[in-house]
Write an enzyme that holds these catalytic residues in place. Structure first.
Site, PDB file in Angstrom:
ATOM      1  N   ASP A   5       7.449   5.069  -3.558  1.00  0.00           N
ATOM      2  CA  ASP A   5       7.056   5.346  -2.172  1.00  0.00           C
ATOM      3  C   ASP A   5       8.293   5.549  -1.305  1.00  0.00           C
ATOM      4  O   ASP A   5       8.331   6.444  -0.451  1.00  0.00           O
ATOM      5  CB  ASP A   5       6.235   4.189  -1.603  1.00  0.00           C
ATOM      6  CG  ASP A   5       5.035   3.877  -2.482  1.00  0.00           C
ATOM      7  OD1 ASP A   5       4.517   4.815  -3.101  1.00  0.00           O
ATOM      8  OD2 ASP A   5       4.664   2.704  -2.541  1.00  0.00           O
ATOM      9  N   GLY A  65      14.062   7.356 -12.382  1.00  0.00           N
ATOM     10  CA  GLY A  65      14.582   5.985 -12.328  1.00  0.00           C
ATOM     11  C   GLY A  65      16.103   5.960 -12.269  1.00  0.00           C
ATOM     12  O   GLY A  65      16.707   6.604 -11.412  1.00  0.00           O
ATOM     13  N   LYS A  76      10.729  11.956 -10.764  1.00  0.00           N
ATOM     14  CA  LYS A  76      11.569  10.771 -10.527  1.00  0.00           C
ATOM     15  C   LYS A  76      11.945  10.150 -11.865  1.00  0.00           C
ATOM     16  O   LYS A  76      11.084   9.873 -12.685  1.00  0.00           O
ATOM     17  CB  LYS A  76      10.795   9.763  -9.671  1.00  0.00           C
ATOM     18  CG  LYS A  76      10.393  10.318  -8.314  1.00  0.00           C
ATOM     19  CD  LYS A  76       9.411   9.403  -7.612  1.00  0.00           C
ATOM     20  CE  LYS A  76       8.048   9.438  -8.272  1.00  0.00           C
ATOM     21  NZ  LYS A  76       7.101   8.476  -7.705  1.00  0.00           N
ATOM     22  N   ALA A 100      16.842  12.022 -10.190  1.00  0.00           N
ATOM     23  CA  ALA A 100      15.667  12.871 -10.036  1.00  0.00           C
ATOM     24  C   ALA A 100      15.979  14.312 -10.399  1.00  0.00           C
ATOM     25  O   ALA A 100      17.125  14.762 -10.297  1.00  0.00           O
ATOM     26  CB  ALA A 100      15.172  12.805  -8.592  1.00  0.00           C
ATOM     27  N   ARG A 140      -2.565   4.568 -11.406  1.00  0.00           N
ATOM     28  CA  ARG A 140      -2.755   3.127 -11.541  1.00  0.00           C
ATOM     29  C   ARG A 140      -3.771   2.845 -12.640  1.00  0.00           C
ATOM     30  O   ARG A 140      -4.975   3.018 -12.451  1.00  0.00           O
ATOM     31  CB  ARG A 140      -3.260   2.529 -10.213  1.00  0.00           C
ATOM     32  CG  ARG A 140      -2.261   2.601  -9.076  1.00  0.00           C
ATOM     33  CD  ARG A 140      -1.072   1.666  -9.324  1.00  0.00           C
ATOM     34  NE  ARG A 140      -0.101   1.686  -8.242  1.00  0.00           N
ATOM     35  CZ  ARG A 140       0.959   2.503  -8.168  1.00  0.00           C
ATOM     36  NH1 ARG A 140       1.168   3.388  -9.122  1.00  0.00           N
ATOM     37  NH2 ARG A 140       1.793   2.427  -7.162  1.00  0.00           N
ATOM     38  N   GLY A 163       0.864  -1.174   0.000  1.00  0.00           N
ATOM     39  CA  GLY A 163       0.000   0.000   0.000  1.00  0.00           C
ATOM     40  C   GLY A 163       0.897   1.221   0.000  1.00  0.00           C
ATOM     41  O   GLY A 163       1.738   1.368   0.879  1.00  0.00           O
TER      42      GLY A 163
HETATM   43  O1  CKP Z   1       4.699   3.607  -6.914  1.00  0.00           O
HETATM   44  P1  CKP Z   1       5.208   2.504  -6.092  1.00  0.00           P
HETATM   45  O2  CKP Z   1       5.803   1.369  -6.894  1.00  0.00           O
HETATM   46  O3  CKP Z   1       6.161   2.953  -5.030  1.00  0.00           O
HETATM   47  O4  CKP Z   1       3.916   1.946  -5.339  1.00  0.00           O
HETATM   48  C1  CKP Z   1       3.801   0.638  -4.898  1.00  0.00           C
HETATM   49  C2  CKP Z   1       2.531   0.418  -4.125  1.00  0.00           C
HETATM   50  O5  CKP Z   1      -0.174   0.647  -3.196  1.00  0.00           O
HETATM   51  C3  CKP Z   1       2.367  -1.048  -3.831  1.00  0.00           C
HETATM   52  O6  CKP Z   1       2.761  -1.318  -2.501  1.00  0.00           O
HETATM   53  C4  CKP Z   1       0.913  -1.323  -4.146  1.00  0.00           C
HETATM   54  O7  CKP Z   1       0.234  -2.091  -3.267  1.00  0.00           O
HETATM   55  C5  CKP Z   1       0.293   0.038  -4.355  1.00  0.00           C
HETATM   56  O8  CKP Z   1       1.377   0.816  -4.835  1.00  0.00           O
HETATM   57  C6  CKP Z   1      -0.894  -0.099  -5.283  1.00  0.00           C
HETATM   58  O9  CKP Z   1      -2.019  -0.014  -4.791  1.00  0.00           O
HETATM   59  O10 CKP Z   1      -0.675  -0.295  -6.491  1.00  0.00           O
HETATM   60 MG    MG Z   2       4.716   5.456  -7.597  1.00  0.00          MG
END
Ligand code: CKP
Ligand code: MG
Length: 311
Positions: A256, A226, A224, A230, A166, A34
């Site tokens: 994150d 990669g 960001k 940055a 997403r 999360g």
């Molecule tokens: O943007 P990031 O790759 O740092 O995010 C990853 C998180 O909350 C991951 O823990 C996943 O559960 C989520 O993004 C999501 O809901 O896609």
């Molecule tokens: Mg992200």
């Protein structure tokens, strides 16, 4: 120290340890993920105060979520809900290609509502950190995030927004419509180039993207890049930070971790250069370890990636 406050959903991750299609009887490793809780845990590991607001199921998974967050030193403000915890299924279809599926409708986290946001807590925060994921979960979560931003803005609490687009949750058009009003009222925005283009179409390069974001209201934009590190525009000042070279293991959670590194240093009163340096260091930890957040460093481990020749 006043706390970083964030609002989100923790999911249970079911990750296939083996490469190939799922088969009857194959194992699945249980984890937690999360974006917002990843940030809270990472900030806490760096010595910052972090508070997570959300809904969790009234069962063993909900108990596990709260136990883990609390074990990481995160303050939890959780409403228990009879609905189940959301799941994230991660299949390693081939050695290089993973497939993700969300099961996150009619779940506890997606039933977050305006009443779940304690006014005093947000008004007393050092910073409110939100991401584009929570508003994508439905009307209730979207209103709850808007409410948190209303409280923060009224109280003069800075708002940090990670666009975190997403595609499995909503279209780019829906994301833009919902996130732009939040972005305009944010102080600091984190985005990958694609996410930034979603918010400010037309701009291409990091410099132009950050500038266009800041023209909408925020005083800071961090793009960001990669492996290229940055680029940041902070109060009109440009900063570039190269990435820390590491062997990439798993990139999920890097964004994150990056945001958490930046925000933990902001809470600690460190200058922008230091914030960005810690941000890329945390990103490097995230990509070079397994799990979305489990491999992130405590503060005394930060120099681990700086001195890899040490015995
Ligand atoms: O943007 P990031 O790759 O740092 O995010 C990853 C998180 O909350 C991951 O823990 C996943 O559960 C989520 O993004 C999501 O809901 O896609
Ligand atoms: Mg992200």
């Amino acid at each position: 120290q006043r706390s970083l406050v964030t609002v989100g959903e923790v999911l249970a991750v079911l990750a296939a340890p083996d490469v190939g299609p799922l088969t009857l009887g194959s194992g699945l490793r249980l984890g937690l993920a999360g974006a917002e809780s990843n940030v809270a845990a990472a900030v806490s590991r760096l010595g910052g105060s972090a508070t997570w607001i959300g809904r969790v199921s009234d069962d063993a998974l909900g108990d596990l979520i709260l136990r883990e967050l609390r074990a990481e030193g995160v303050t939890t403000v959780a409403v228990r809900d009879a609905a189940p915890t959301s799941l994230l299924l991660r299949e390693r279809r081939t050695a290089t290609h993973s497939r993700t599926r969300y099961y996150r409708t009619h779940t506890a986290g997606s039933r977050l509502s305006i009443e779940d946001i304690p006014e005093d807590l947000v008004a007393g925060a050092a910073v409110l950190h939100i991401t584009g994921i929570t508003p994508a979960l439905g009307e209730g979560p979207s209103l709850a995030v808007t409410r948190a931003v209303d409280i923060a803005v009224d109280a003069g609490v800075p708002v940090s927004l990670d666009i975190n687009y997403r595609s499995l949750l909503w279209s780019e058009a829906d994301a833009r419509r919902t996130l732009l009003p939040l972005l305009r009222r944010s102080d600091l925005v984190f985005a990958g180039p694609h996410e930034a283009r979603l918010a400010v179409p037309g701009a291409e390069e990091p410099e132009a993207l950050a500038k266009a974001i800041c023209e909408l209201g925020p005083t800071g934009a961090v793009i960001k890049l990669g492996v290229e590190g940055a680029y940041a525009l902070l109060d009109g000042q440009e900063l570039r930070q190269p990435a820390v070279p590491v062997t990439v293991h798993d990139t999920v959670g890097a964004g994150d971790a990056f945001a958490a590194g930046y925000l933990a240093e902001l809470l600690a009163g460190e200058p922008p250069e230091r914030r960005l340096r810690t941000a890329v260091l945390l990103g490097a930890f995230a990509v070079s370890t397994t799990g979305d957040w489990e491999g992130l460093p405590r503060r005394h481990e930060l120099d681990l990636l700086d001195h890899h020749d040490d015995i």
